[in-house]
Design an enzyme around this catalytic site. Structure first.
Site, PDB file in Angstrom:
ATOM      1  N   ASN A 160     -12.047 -77.756  24.864  1.00  0.00           N
ATOM      2  CA  ASN A 160     -12.319 -78.164  25.817  1.00  0.00           C
ATOM      3  C   ASN A 160     -11.681 -77.783  27.082  1.00  0.00           C
ATOM      4  O   ASN A 160     -10.612 -78.139  27.265  1.00  0.00           O
ATOM      5  CB  ASN A 160     -11.796 -79.948  25.518  1.00  0.00           C
ATOM      6  CG  ASN A 160     -12.348 -80.847  26.547  1.00  0.00           C
ATOM      7  OD1 ASN A 160     -12.514 -80.634  27.932  1.00  0.00           O
ATOM      8  ND2 ASN A 160     -13.106 -82.038  26.085  1.00  0.00           N
ATOM      9  N   GLU A 190     -17.193 -80.023  27.507  1.00  0.00           N
ATOM     10  CA  GLU A 190     -16.860 -80.295  28.838  1.00  0.00           C
ATOM     11  C   GLU A 190     -17.047 -79.074  29.837  1.00  0.00           C
ATOM     12  O   GLU A 190     -15.884 -79.185  30.669  1.00  0.00           O
ATOM     13  CB  GLU A 190     -15.404 -81.137  28.947  1.00  0.00           C
ATOM     14  CG  GLU A 190     -15.551 -82.136  30.047  1.00  0.00           C
ATOM     15  CD  GLU A 190     -14.312 -83.236  30.063  1.00  0.00           C
ATOM     16  OE1 GLU A 190     -14.345 -83.785  31.045  1.00  0.00           O
ATOM     17  OE2 GLU A 190     -13.544 -82.957  29.006  1.00  0.00           O
ATOM     18  N   TYR A 205     -19.484 -82.531  21.514  1.00  0.00           N
ATOM     19  CA  TYR A 205     -18.616 -83.171  22.523  1.00  0.00           C
ATOM     20  C   TYR A 205     -18.919 -84.456  22.360  1.00  0.00           C
ATOM     21  O   TYR A 205     -19.841 -85.119  23.023  1.00  0.00           O
ATOM     22  CB  TYR A 205     -18.778 -82.686  24.064  1.00  0.00           C
ATOM     23  CG  TYR A 205     -17.923 -83.474  25.043  1.00  0.00           C
ATOM     24  CD1 TYR A 205     -16.658 -83.619  24.620  1.00  0.00           C
ATOM     25  CD2 TYR A 205     -18.516 -83.782  26.100  1.00  0.00           C
ATOM     26  CE1 TYR A 205     -15.875 -84.425  25.574  1.00  0.00           C
ATOM     27  CE2 TYR A 205     -17.812 -84.498  27.222  1.00  0.00           C
ATOM     28  CZ  TYR A 205     -16.532 -84.588  26.874  1.00  0.00           C
ATOM     29  OH  TYR A 205     -15.514 -85.338  27.909  1.00  0.00           O
ATOM     30  N   ASP A 263     -14.482 -81.484  20.659  1.00  0.00           N
ATOM     31  CA  ASP A 263     -13.661 -82.575  20.883  1.00  0.00           C
ATOM     32  C   ASP A 263     -14.467 -83.832  20.485  1.00  0.00           C
ATOM     33  O   ASP A 263     -15.541 -84.056  20.897  1.00  0.00           O
ATOM     34  CB  ASP A 263     -13.677 -82.565  22.416  1.00  0.00           C
ATOM     35  CG  ASP A 263     -12.847 -83.649  22.791  1.00  0.00           C
ATOM     36  OD1 ASP A 263     -12.328 -84.388  22.068  1.00  0.00           O
ATOM     37  OD2 ASP A 263     -12.839 -83.881  24.301  1.00  0.00           O
ATOM     38  N   ASN A 320     -12.872 -86.849  20.563  1.00  0.00           N
ATOM     39  CA  ASN A 320     -12.353 -88.105  21.199  1.00  0.00           C
ATOM     40  C   ASN A 320     -11.687 -89.027  20.152  1.00  0.00           C
ATOM     41  O   ASN A 320     -11.954 -90.147  20.565  1.00  0.00           O
ATOM     42  CB  ASN A 320     -13.389 -88.555  22.059  1.00  0.00           C
ATOM     43  CG  ASN A 320     -13.448 -88.094  23.414  1.00  0.00           C
ATOM     44  OD1 ASN A 320     -12.434 -87.836  24.087  1.00  0.00           O
ATOM     45  ND2 ASN A 320     -14.575 -87.516  24.147  1.00  0.00           N
ATOM     46  N   ASP A 363      -6.584 -79.829  30.140  1.00  0.00           N
ATOM     47  CA  ASP A 363      -5.633 -80.908  29.506  1.00  0.00           C
ATOM     48  C   ASP A 363      -5.736 -80.737  27.936  1.00  0.00           C
ATOM     49  O   ASP A 363      -5.157 -81.495  27.371  1.00  0.00           O
ATOM     50  CB  ASP A 363      -6.091 -82.249  29.928  1.00  0.00           C
ATOM     51  CG  ASP A 363      -7.468 -82.802  29.918  1.00  0.00           C
ATOM     52  OD1 ASP A 363      -8.371 -81.620  29.437  1.00  0.00           O
ATOM     53  OD2 ASP A 363      -8.012 -83.815  30.029  1.00  0.00           O
ATOM     54  N   HIS A 364      -6.500 -80.004  27.496  1.00  0.00           N
ATOM     55  CA  HIS A 364      -6.355 -79.414  26.063  1.00  0.00           C
ATOM     56  C   HIS A 364      -6.115 -78.013  25.908  1.00  0.00           C
ATOM     57  O   HIS A 364      -6.023 -77.282  26.840  1.00  0.00           O
ATOM     58  CB  HIS A 364      -7.976 -79.765  25.607  1.00  0.00           C
ATOM     59  CG  HIS A 364      -8.736 -81.051  25.594  1.00  0.00           C
ATOM     60  ND1 HIS A 364      -8.981 -81.792  24.483  1.00  0.00           N
ATOM     61  CD2 HIS A 364      -9.073 -81.793  26.635  1.00  0.00           C
ATOM     62  CE1 HIS A 364      -9.441 -82.993  24.922  1.00  0.00           C
ATOM     63  NE2 HIS A 364      -9.556 -83.010  26.195  1.00  0.00           N
TER      64      HIS A 364
END
Length: 511
Positions: A7, A36, A157, A196, A198, A301-302
């Site tokens: 991501n 993303e 995603y 991802d 989540n 951030d991943h």
């Protein structure tokens, strides 16, 4: 052979800042699944994601530009069978009409659905009442499916459930994904699912499963979340797929793939594992040799997750021909035709390019004041376009301009004829205004630092270290109010942030 999932939180930023080049040089990937991407169709030609040495399958958000999006990259010498966008199969096969002159494109007048064409990966479920919601999710660019000779690759995603409405989307998305995977497996195909999700599968995959450290206690137990339960139906003990990372590292602790950048949680490894690579057990036992998390690769951030495969995809020279690629491939996009380049050319784009442009503008600006006859012929429109760059130079350029003005002698008077008095004084006036504004900003900053230092910053009680001043951004009665917190990043133990909290008050004489 390596397959990666990552991501990137913005593919354009990854390319522009040079993280993509660093990632490719360090890992030598064969297949990359990005989530993303936040890239729109109008930017495809600029970044040329349809490179000559890679085939790209890009699903962009069709309802909100710069939102969501997934992309699957694979080396161009790998043979491909089919490719499809979305889970439902009810998206319009728009790309089938881009180049109808080729015989293998669909010749129907109206744009058909993917499930109605021979280019669909297939294994669809029947239409249901909620097909409208699922098609809406597909339009957000959340799934790209590519079928290789030995397995079907799902790049997904999954939506984030921040409200009741998004929770419904997320649950429907995972539910539909599970059904489609089961159909593909029942037909005898191997399935690799990555992306991802989540959602952290188990407590071992979450830094704070009960929300105690983050002061966000859960209303229910960690295991009772409906989406988590449904996710575990895919890769649990009795699920059709296997969590490949836990297959090779069943007891590894603190193995996270996502951290909160706002709290600096990556420094203390206070994160979650929500990025997964799943595959059916027979495929894992036969072809997968390793799986790991590359937490030392930055740019998002991943962090990336990869699996090591035996060479299951033979090299095929026939796959190099564009005509044999699925219509969903980016090399067929009209936006990319004529702009295809190699991956090495794409990786040259970095943040240093912006710096070089700024430095290049300096000599032109200085040369204009030296009254060279070659600079006199510059049009007024060009001078106006460089005005913004002129003010972005450092003080040394302003000092150089002023010094050139003072050392002006009669030897250059002959060249003054090319300049009108109005242009000359306007140029000098601009340089003086620039110097004045620079001195004003410097004086303003000095006064700000002076008064800021007079107000003492409190020390946190846990580490006796200076605190950070934060502002409340959440809507409510305290919106915009300032407060002090511990300066360390959030995390467990003494290395993490302590629970110190103090509202900021200008009238408080204690600090």
């Amino acid at each position: 052979m390596r397959l990666f999932t990552w991501n990137v939180n913005g593919l354009e930023s990854l390319l522009r800042k040079g993280y993509f080049a660093d990632f490719v040089n360090r890992t030598s990937p064969d297949i990359i699944c990005f989530q993303e991407t936040k890239i729109s169709r109008r930017k495809l030609a600029r970044w040329s994601v349809a490179t000559k040495d890679w085939n790209c399958f890009l699903s962009v958000c069709k309802t909100n530009e710069g939102y969501s999006g997934v992309a699957t990259f694979c080396l161009s010498h790998f043979p491909l069978i089919k490719a499809e966008e979305g889970i439902s199969g009810f998206l319009s096969a728009e790309c089938l009409s881009w180049n109808p002159s080729r015989s293998w494109f669909c010749s129907q007048r109206e744009t058909p659905n993917w499930r109605e064409t021979t280019y669909s990966v297939g294994y669809h479920f029947e239409a249901r009442e909620d097909i409208g919601l699922l098609t809406k999710l597909d339009k957000e660019g959340r799934c790209a499916i590519v079928e290789f000779p030995y397995f079907i690759l799902f790049n997904v995603y999954v939506p984030f459930d921040s409200s009741d409405e998004t929770f419904e989307y997320k649950y429907l998305f995972i539910q539909s994904l599970l059904k489609r995977i089961k159909m593909a497996l029942e037909s005898g195909k191997n399935v690799v699912l990555c992306g991802d999700f989540n959602c952290a599968r188990e407590r071992i995959d979450h830094c704070d499963p009960e929300g105690v450290i983050q002061n966000k206690p859960r209303n229910s137990s960690f295991e009772s979340d409906p989406c988590r339960q449904l996710f575990n139906e895919i890769c649990g003990c009795k699920g059709p797929l296997v969590d490949v990372f836990r297959y090779f590292h069943p007891e590894r602790l603190d193995a996270y793939t996502c951290w909160n950048n706002q709290t600096g949680a990556r420094k203390t490894n206070f994160g979650t594992r929500i990025d997964y690579i799943l595959a059916n057990r027979a495929f894992v036992e036969s072809f997968v040799t390793d799986c790991d998390i590359l937490s030392d690769i930055y740019g998002s951030d991943h962090c990336p997750v990869y699996i090591e495969l035996r060479n299951v995809l033979p090299v095929s020279q026939d796959s190099l021909h564009v005509e044999r690629l699925p219509p969903f491939c980016c090399r067929h996009f009209p936006d990319s035709l004529g702009s295809q380049q190699s991956l090495k050319d794409v990786m040259k784009v970095s943040i240093n390019a912006n710096c070089s442009k700024i430095m290049e503008s300096g000599p032109h600006f200085v040369g204009a004041i030296s009254f060279k006859r070659t600079a006199v012929t510059v049009r007024s429109s060009t001078v106006a376009s460089q005005e913004t760059e002129r003010y972005s130079q450092e003080d040394k350029y302003g000092a150089t301009l002023l010094s050139r003005k003072r050392t002006f002698d009669h030897s250059t008077c002959n060249e003054m004829d090319a300049f009108s008095n109005e242009e000359y004084y306007a140029t000098v006036r601009d340089s003086e205004n620039y110097l004045h504004s620079t001195k004003y900003q410097k004086a303003k900053e000095d006064w700000r630092k002076l008064f800021q230092n007079r107000q003492r910053v409190p020390l946190c009680t846990g580490h006796n270290e200076p605190c950070l001043l934060r502002v409340v951004k959440k809507k409510g009665p305290n919106l915009g109010r300032k407060f002090y917190v511990c300066g360390r990043p959030i995390g467990k133990g003494k290395e993490g942030r302590c629970k110190f909290f103090l509202w900021y008050d200008k009238q408080d004489t204690r600090y």
